[in-house]
Motif scaffolding. Structure first.
Motif, PDB file in Angstrom:
ATOM      1  N   UNK A   1       0.926  -1.189  -0.006  1.00 33.04           N
ATOM      2  CA  UNK A   1      -0.010   0.074  -0.030  1.00 33.04           C
ATOM      3  C   UNK A   1       0.927   1.075   0.068  1.00 33.04           C
ATOM      4  N   UNK A   2       2.074   1.134   0.681  1.00 30.36           N
ATOM      5  CA  UNK A   2       2.931   2.494   0.991  1.00 30.36           C
ATOM      6  C   UNK A   2       3.696   2.535  -0.516  1.00 30.36           C
ATOM      7  N   UNK A   3       3.937   1.593  -1.118  1.00 34.73           N
ATOM      8  CA  UNK A   3       4.663   1.636  -2.230  1.00 34.73           C
ATOM      9  C   UNK A   3       4.044   1.753  -3.692  1.00 34.73           C
ATOM     10  N   UNK A   4       2.862   1.217  -3.643  1.00 35.75           N
ATOM     11  CA  UNK A   4       2.298   1.120  -4.993  1.00 35.75           C
ATOM     12  C   UNK A   4       0.793   1.804  -5.158  1.00 35.75           C
ATOM     13  N   UNK A   5       0.263   2.178  -3.688  1.00 29.25           N
ATOM     14  CA  UNK A   5      -1.145   2.667  -3.387  1.00 29.25           C
ATOM     15  C   UNK A   5      -1.919   1.665  -3.395  1.00 29.25           C
ATOM     16  N   UNK A   6      -3.341   1.948  -3.012  1.00 31.71           N
ATOM     17  CA  UNK A   6      -4.297   0.827  -2.942  1.00 31.71           C
ATOM     18  C   UNK A   6      -4.641   0.204  -4.121  1.00 31.71           C
ATOM     19  N   UNK A   7      -4.458   0.855  -5.361  1.00 36.71           N
ATOM     20  CA  UNK A   7      -4.701   0.028  -6.316  1.00 36.71           C
ATOM     21  C   UNK A   7      -3.689  -0.976  -6.883  1.00 36.71           C
ATOM     22  N   UNK A   8      -2.492  -0.965  -6.112  1.00 36.81           N
ATOM     23  CA  UNK A   8      -1.495  -2.020  -6.320  1.00 36.81           C
ATOM     24  C   UNK A   8      -1.712  -3.182  -5.642  1.00 36.81           C
ATOM     25  N   UNK A   9      -2.448  -3.371  -4.674  1.00 34.65           N
ATOM     26  CA  UNK A   9      -2.896  -4.292  -3.669  1.00 34.65           C
ATOM     27  C   UNK A   9      -3.937  -5.368  -4.565  1.00 34.65           C
ATOM     28  N   UNK A  10      -3.236  -6.715  -4.633  1.00 29.69           N
ATOM     29  CA  UNK A  10      -4.242  -7.891  -4.998  1.00 29.69           C
ATOM     30  C   UNK A  10      -3.710  -8.972  -4.134  1.00 29.69           C
ATOM     31  N   UNK A  11      -4.807  -9.906  -4.085  1.00 25.73           N
ATOM     32  CA  UNK A  11      -4.357 -11.205  -3.335  1.00 25.73           C
ATOM     33  C   UNK A  11      -3.374 -11.783  -4.012  1.00 25.73           C
ATOM     34  N   UNK A  12      -3.025 -11.836  -5.381  1.00 26.19           N
ATOM     35  CA  UNK A  12      -2.062 -12.551  -6.115  1.00 26.19           C
ATOM     36  C   UNK A  12      -0.928 -12.031  -5.820  1.00 26.19           C
ATOM     37  N   UNK A  13      -0.673 -10.589  -6.090  1.00 22.41           N
ATOM     38  CA  UNK A  13       0.454 -10.089  -5.722  1.00 22.41           C
ATOM     39  C   UNK A  13       1.050 -10.061  -4.161  1.00 22.41           C
ATOM     40  N   UNK A  14       0.101 -10.236  -3.048  1.00 22.84           N
ATOM     41  CA  UNK A  14       0.378 -10.395  -1.971  1.00 22.84           C
ATOM     42  C   UNK A  14       0.812 -11.995  -1.808  1.00 22.84           C
ATOM     43  N   UNK A  15       0.331 -12.668  -2.446  1.00 20.42           N
ATOM     44  CA  UNK A  15       0.641 -14.260  -2.306  1.00 20.42           C
ATOM     45  C   UNK A  15       2.101 -14.393  -3.132  1.00 20.42           C
ATOM     46  N   UNK A  16       2.469 -13.737  -3.952  1.00 20.91           N
ATOM     47  CA  UNK A  16       3.918 -14.012  -4.719  1.00 20.91           C
ATOM     48  C   UNK A  16       4.818 -13.273  -3.735  1.00 20.91           C
ATOM     49  N   UNK A  17       4.383 -12.211  -3.080  1.00 20.57           N
ATOM     50  CA  UNK A  17       5.209 -11.570  -2.116  1.00 20.57           C
ATOM     51  C   UNK A  17       5.647 -12.161  -0.876  1.00 20.57           C
ATOM     52  N   UNK A  18       4.829 -13.042  -0.544  1.00 18.97           N
ATOM     53  CA  UNK A  18       4.715 -13.884   0.733  1.00 18.97           C
ATOM     54  C   UNK A  18       5.138 -15.256   0.603  1.00 18.97           C
ATOM     55  N   UNK A  19       5.344 -15.460  -0.892  1.00 17.70           N
ATOM     56  CA  UNK A  19       5.595 -16.998  -1.455  1.00 17.70           C
ATOM     57  C   UNK A  19       4.625 -18.151  -0.895  1.00 17.70           C
ATOM     58  N   UNK A  20       3.479 -17.656  -1.075  1.00 19.26           N
ATOM     59  CA  UNK A  20       2.273 -18.737  -0.724  1.00 19.26           C
ATOM     60  C   UNK A  20       1.375 -18.447  -1.934  1.00 19.26           C
ATOM     61  N   UNK A  21       0.316 -19.512  -1.756  1.00 18.79           N
ATOM     62  CA  UNK A  21      -0.614 -19.163  -2.866  1.00 18.79           C
ATOM     63  C   UNK A  21      -1.846 -18.346  -2.348  1.00 18.79           C
TER      64      UNK A  21
END
Length: 201
Positions: free
Chosen positions: A15-35
């Motif tokens: 959210x800090x880096x990309x703004x609210x529009x940058x948040x998605x479950x898929x992006x977070x999953x990749x960041x956390x190395x989970x599904x």
């Protein structure tokens, strides 16, 4: 091990880096190395996640604010806690406060402010005026701090000589101390609950 707290921390960073529009479950999953399915185990969806992030930030602000002293000391402590926490993630914080102004997470901050003022004896209408005054100083400080992240040094010195004269001092300023200066000026001008609307009474 994936936890709700780890997901919220990662979401706040995005959210800090990309703004609210940058948040998605898929992006977070990749960041956390989970599904993405693993994240849905904790949150129903993107909106649920965003509200939980805001709630986490606001809860920390309220919990770390001092509850001792008179109404000025308590209100000052709450606002300083708000700015101190928010400056760690200024872009995300400005978005949270403005987007969720009338929703549960941010309303907890307003509830805390009203609690201080009403318990001090302010009538409801004046409590609302005081709340508006201190929140505007707080939000204004965060918005201007976020805007100041741009490279103002590129402004031509011949056109903005006064700005350049204070630029070095501005860049070295402690942002919490900078906020305290403005907040204290506002608080000093507010009357006690039993003094009516005249600050000089």
């Amino acid at each position: 091990m994936l936890t709700r707290h780890k997901i919220l921390e990662a979401g706040l960073e995005v959210l800090e880096k990309d703004g609210a529009h940058g948040i998605s479950m898929r992006k977070l999953a990749k960041r956390l190395d989970v599904t993405a399915t693993a994240i849905y185990h904790y949150f129903d969806g993107r909106e649920s996640l965003l509200e939980a992030i805001v709630d986490e930030v606001c809860s920390k602000i309220v919990s770390q604010a001092p509850r001792e002293g008179g109404w000025r000391e308590q209100l000052r402590g709450l606002m300083i806690s708000m700015v101190s926490q928010s400056l760690e993630h200024p872009r995300a914080s400005v978005w949270s406060i403005t987007t969720y102004a009338r929703r549960a997470p941010v309303m907890s901050l307003q509830e805390a402010i009203f609690g201080i003022l009403l318990e001090a004896g302010f009538p409801p209408d004046r409590a609302d005026h005081v709340k508006g005054a201190v929140l505007r100083v707080c939000v204004g400080h965060l918005v201007l701090h976020e805007a100041a992240a741009r490279d103002w040094a590129e402004l031509p010195a011949d056109k903005y000589p006064h700005f350049h004269a204070v630029e070095a001092a501005r860049l070295q300023a402690d942002q919490v101390e900078h906020f305290k200066f403005a907040l204290d000026a506002v608080l000093a001008g507010l009357p006690e609950p039993d003094q009516g609307d005249d600050p000089t009474a």
